[in-house]
Design an enzyme around this catalytic site. Structure first.
Site, PDB file in Angstrom:
ATOM      1  CE  LYS A   9      -4.029  -2.063   2.210  1.00  0.00           C
ATOM      2  NZ  LYS A   9      -4.887  -2.139   3.398  1.00  0.00           N
ATOM      3  CG  ASN A  10       5.577   2.666   0.089  1.00  0.00           C
ATOM      4  OD1 ASN A  10       5.696   3.441  -0.849  1.00  0.00           O
ATOM      5  ND2 ASN A  10       6.374   2.695   1.145  1.00  0.00           N
ATOM      6  CE  LYS A  11      -1.762   7.181  -1.952  1.00  0.00           C
ATOM      7  NZ  LYS A  11      -2.380   8.460  -1.615  1.00  0.00           N
ATOM      8  N   GLY A  12       4.858   5.052  -2.994  1.00  0.00           N
ATOM      9  CA  GLY A  12       6.186   5.171  -3.604  1.00  0.00           C
ATOM     10  C   GLY A  12       6.611   3.884  -4.278  1.00  0.00           C
ATOM     11  CG  ASP A  70      10.239  -6.759   4.444  1.00  0.00           C
ATOM     12  OD1 ASP A  70       9.444  -5.814   4.607  1.00  0.00           O
ATOM     13  OD2 ASP A  70      11.019  -7.134   5.334  1.00  0.00           O
ATOM     14  CG  PHE A 153       9.676   6.114  -0.992  1.00  0.00           C
ATOM     15  CD1 PHE A 153       9.622   5.055  -0.094  1.00  0.00           C
ATOM     16  CD2 PHE A 153       9.861   5.830  -2.344  1.00  0.00           C
ATOM     17  CE1 PHE A 153       9.743   3.743  -0.538  1.00  0.00           C
ATOM     18  CE2 PHE A 153       9.985   4.519  -2.788  1.00  0.00           C
ATOM     19  CZ  PHE A 153       9.921   3.482  -1.869  1.00  0.00           C
ATOM     20  NE  ARG A 182      10.974  -1.679  -3.784  1.00  0.00           N
ATOM     21  CZ  ARG A 182      11.314  -0.589  -3.073  1.00  0.00           C
ATOM     22  NH1 ARG A 182      11.518   0.560  -3.667  1.00  0.00           N
ATOM     23  NH2 ARG A 182      11.428  -0.662  -1.769  1.00  0.00           N
TER      24      ARG A 182
END
Length: 197
Positions: A9-12, A70, A153, A182
């Protein structure tokens, strides 16, 4: 269009995954698009355990292919902290600003050469009838004494990437995804995505 669900749910993070998957013709849905899905409690003690837990829980609930990540920051002078607690390092209410302030306070007496750190990212892919797999990416750098840059972020404004002579927050999204933890994990995932779809 091919669809993949990213368990965040992390928009970044959601934005980064959309940018990375767009060239491959994937529609990315996140948990922001699926409000009925409850947050998965991260009870693991490693990035890998938490990623697997999230991916398998959401995949079971939706009966769909799910990728969960994660990730976090490990600082050598802090014995690997904040580690799996990166998002909530300064308290249960997630605050990038307070997390950075806490890290900078803890490193106040540490000289530049000893402020080495890395971002870690573990991606887990799970779904009906497939064996859960993980890939890992890292990005090496060091922690500055002050924030620089407005992009990104999390800890990006204090994470300096020596090879580019910039912080993560001074990079364009394209530059960041080409060298980030990532981005590196996703490169590995892309090479194997056809095994799962």
């Amino acid at each position: 269009m091919k669809k993949v669900i990213i368990a965040t749910k992390n928009k970044g993070k959601a934005k980064e995954f959309q940018q990375m998957f767009a060239p491959y013709g994937y529609e990315v849905q996140t948990l922001l698009d699926l409000p009925q899905i409850e947050d998965v409690e991260e009870t693991g003690v490693t990035f890998e355990e938490n990623a697997i837990l999230k991916a398998e829980t959401v995949a079971q609930e939706l009966r769909a292919l799910v990728i969960a990540d994660d990730s976090g920051l490990s600082i050598d002078a802090l014995d690997g902290r904040p580690g799996v607690y990166s998002a909530r390092y300064a308290g249960e209410d997630k605050s990038d600003e307070r997390n950075m302030v806490k890290v900078l306070d803890e490193l106040e007496s540490v000289k530049d050469a000893d402020r080495t750190a890395r971002f870690h990212c573990v991606l887990a892919i799970a779904g009906p009838g497939i064996k859960t797999e993980t890939v890992t990416g890292t990005c090496e750098g060091r922690i500055l004494n002050e924030k620089r840059g407005d992009n990104g972020f999390g800890y990006d404004p204090i994470f300096f990437v020596p090879s580019l002579n910039k912080t993560m927050a001074q990079l364009t999204p394209e530059e960041k995804s080409s060298i980030s933890h990532r981005g590196n994990a996703l490169k590995q995932l892309r090479e194997r995505i056809s095994d799962f779809i």
